[in-house]
Motif scaffolding. Sequence first.
Motif, mmCIF file in Angstrom:
data_model
loop_
_atom_site.group_PDB
_atom_site.id
_atom_site.type_symbol
_atom_site.label_atom_id
_atom_site.label_comp_id
_atom_site.label_asym_id
_atom_site.label_seq_id
_atom_site.Cartn_x
_atom_site.Cartn_y
_atom_site.Cartn_z
ATOM 1 N N VAL A 102 0.838 -1.200 0.000
ATOM 2 C CA VAL A 102 0.000 0.000 0.000
ATOM 3 C C VAL A 102 0.875 1.253 0.000
ATOM 4 N N ALA A 103 1.919 1.260 0.828
ATOM 5 C CA ALA A 103 2.803 2.418 0.883
ATOM 6 C C ALA A 103 3.490 2.657 -0.455
ATOM 7 N N LEU A 104 3.938 1.579 -1.100
ATOM 8 C CA LEU A 104 4.610 1.715 -2.395
ATOM 9 C C LEU A 104 3.659 2.234 -3.477
ATOM 10 N N ILE A 105 2.439 1.707 -3.512
ATOM 11 C CA ILE A 105 1.473 2.174 -4.518
ATOM 12 C C ILE A 105 1.149 3.645 -4.291
ATOM 13 N N ALA A 106 1.022 4.038 -3.014
ATOM 14 C CA ALA A 106 0.708 5.430 -2.711
ATOM 15 C C ALA A 106 1.860 6.370 -3.064
ATOM 16 N N ALA A 107 3.099 5.880 -2.943
ATOM 17 C CA ALA A 107 4.270 6.748 -3.106
ATOM 18 C C ALA A 107 4.820 6.796 -4.523
ATOM 19 N N THR A 108 4.443 5.836 -5.367
ATOM 20 C CA THR A 108 5.057 5.739 -6.699
ATOM 21 C C THR A 108 4.006 5.612 -7.792
ATOM 22 N N ASP A 109 4.427 5.931 -9.007
ATOM 23 C CA ASP A 109 3.658 5.662 -10.221
ATOM 24 C C ASP A 109 4.355 4.543 -10.987
ATOM 25 N N PRO A 110 3.647 3.858 -11.886
ATOM 26 C CA PRO A 110 4.289 2.799 -12.675
ATOM 27 C C PRO A 110 5.544 3.306 -13.378
ATOM 28 N N GLY A 111 6.610 2.537 -13.250
ATOM 29 C CA GLY A 111 7.883 2.906 -13.863
ATOM 30 C C GLY A 111 8.797 3.695 -12.958
ATOM 31 N N ASP A 112 8.289 4.215 -11.850
ATOM 32 C CA ASP A 112 9.155 4.896 -10.890
ATOM 33 C C ASP A 112 10.114 3.891 -10.249
ATOM 34 N N GLU A 113 11.161 4.412 -9.636
ATOM 35 C CA GLU A 113 12.182 3.548 -9.028
ATOM 36 C C GLU A 113 12.182 3.682 -7.514
ATOM 37 N N VAL A 114 12.516 2.566 -6.868
ATOM 38 C CA VAL A 114 12.574 2.500 -5.414
ATOM 39 C C VAL A 114 13.943 1.952 -5.017
ATOM 40 N N LEU A 115 14.652 2.665 -4.143
ATOM 41 C CA LEU A 115 15.940 2.192 -3.667
ATOM 42 C C LEU A 115 15.724 1.106 -2.615
ATOM 43 N N VAL A 116 16.401 -0.036 -2.805
ATOM 44 C CA VAL A 116 16.275 -1.179 -1.899
ATOM 45 C C VAL A 116 17.680 -1.623 -1.502
ATOM 46 N N VAL A 215 9.494 7.651 13.435
ATOM 47 C CA VAL A 215 8.572 7.940 14.536
ATOM 48 C C VAL A 215 9.337 7.640 15.819
ATOM 49 N N GLY A 216 9.993 8.657 16.316
ATOM 50 C CA GLY A 216 10.864 8.508 17.476
ATOM 51 C C GLY A 216 12.008 9.488 17.389
ATOM 52 N N ASP A 217 13.209 8.980 17.196
ATOM 53 C CA ASP A 217 14.412 9.822 17.238
ATOM 54 C C ASP A 217 14.646 10.638 15.974
ATOM 55 N N LEU A 218 14.180 10.156 14.836
ATOM 56 C CA LEU A 218 14.548 10.751 13.539
ATOM 57 C C LEU A 218 13.459 11.720 13.080
ATOM 58 N N THR A 219 13.309 12.809 13.817
ATOM 59 C CA THR A 219 12.194 13.728 13.561
ATOM 60 C C THR A 219 12.263 14.380 12.179
ATOM 61 N N ALA A 220 13.468 14.546 11.632
ATOM 62 C CA ALA A 220 13.597 15.182 10.317
ATOM 63 C C ALA A 220 13.012 14.334 9.209
ATOM 64 N N LEU A 221 12.807 13.035 9.467
ATOM 65 C CA LEU A 221 12.266 12.140 8.443
ATOM 66 C C LEU A 221 10.767 11.894 8.579
ATOM 67 N N ARG A 222 10.182 12.248 9.694
ATOM 68 C CA ARG A 222 8.810 11.797 9.958
ATOM 69 C C ARG A 222 7.812 12.300 8.919
ATOM 70 N N HIS A 223 7.965 13.536 8.454
ATOM 71 C CA HIS A 223 6.966 14.097 7.539
ATOM 72 C C HIS A 223 6.975 13.430 6.172
ATOM 73 N N ARG A 224 8.037 12.682 5.848
ATOM 74 C CA ARG A 224 8.123 12.039 4.535
ATOM 75 C C ARG A 224 8.200 10.517 4.648
ATOM 76 N N SER A 225 7.796 9.969 5.794
ATOM 77 C CA SER A 225 7.999 8.537 6.042
ATOM 78 C C SER A 225 6.691 7.799 6.302
ATOM 79 N N VAL A 226 6.696 6.528 5.880
ATOM 80 C CA VAL A 226 5.661 5.570 6.251
ATOM 81 C C VAL A 226 6.362 4.455 7.023
ATOM 82 N N VAL A 227 5.999 4.294 8.283
ATOM 83 C CA VAL A 227 6.534 3.216 9.109
ATOM 84 C C VAL A 227 5.550 2.057 9.061
ATOM 85 N N VAL A 228 6.045 0.882 8.666
ATOM 86 C CA VAL A 228 5.203 -0.312 8.590
ATOM 87 C C VAL A 228 5.584 -1.234 9.740
#
Length: 393
Positions: A102-116, A215-228
């Motif tokens: 769900v997070a990936l579908i919400a964050a990307t369009d077909p053909g977009d790239e995801v760093l793994v 969600v915790g120590d890394l406050t600079a990332l929270r606004h752009r993050s999905v924690v699963v």
Amino acid sequence: MTRLSRRAARVTPMALAALLPAARAGGAIDLALGIPQGGPAEAAVEAAVAALRSGGNQYADPAGLPELRRALAAELTAVRGVPVDAEHEITISAGATEGVLVALIAATDPGDEVLVPQPFFENHPGVVELAGAVPRFVPLTDGVWRLQADALEAAVTPRTRAVLLNNPHNPTGRVFDRAEFDALTAVCERHDLTLITDEVYDRFVYDGHRHLSPVGDLTALRHRSVVVGSLSKTRAMSGWRLGYCLAPPDLTAALRRVHERTTLGAPHPLQRGAVAFGPTDEASVATARALFQDRRDLVCEALRRTGCTVRAPQGGWFVLAGTAALAGDSGELARRLVEDAGVLVAPGASFFAPPEAGHGWVRIALVRDRAELRTGLDRIAVHLTRTPIPPRS
């Protein structure tokens, strides 16, 4: 080949799946899968059964039962030390796997790239592909498994939209530190990337290491993050398929639109059971953590005696063992262990792209009864002594 079969063929297969039928048919000791010991609390089972019998078996709120979201929000607030909003930040998913999809579908369009990062959890590339995106693999430093800033930056292209990070990391057991997250934060901010963190082992961290999260120590990332997250590990509910996505309200709204079109909602009576379970008791989690750290030490010591290269995991439920000195192809080693020794391990091809890059590795689960672990490890040692596998030509 039909369009459907062509689409399925593009999803990366899992090497471990090919060994499961023979392992189950032969009664092999399973040292491959991360299956919790024991089962969920009796109160949870009874509440789920009662919900079925009393009519709590129709659709629930697609976002998840409000009672369950409130319970999780309270628990996460206590554990992470920051407020979590049950109404606008938590979505109950059908397991962490659906949460990642769900997070990936919400964050990307077909053909977009995801760093793994690579090695990777064996499900992740296939889930990225199922979402219509393209995985781009970021190598962790071999052996010590650090996430490097230059490797992250080198993998970014104009099509990169997200990063999918497993922390604590499966299969390596790495718990990423502040310096690694600082580098990741800089890359995400520079290229406006969404960070998706799969944190199902967040309560299982060893040797005083600290689990860091948006969600915790890394406050600079929270606004752009999905924690699963997942209820599978701390509550021994892996078959109940209950997970969650934790994200800021704007991302949560997008996640819920996708979630309503994938599963619509997680099973209503099982959510009732999870509510009855209540918050995880920190003392119980600490006991389990100490138990698994003991199992980790047992597995690492036994594997080193066989000649494997082993770095003790800092967290999670697995040991990734180097087998290059013993066997040229860990896939062949894993097959022979099933057929000749009666032990199932996960071959390294499951965790690398291309699969050949994993020929020198196997993954072994820690979460087993101590006697079962000893028996399985003894069988591995005897097999390697009697039937060494020649190196690849």
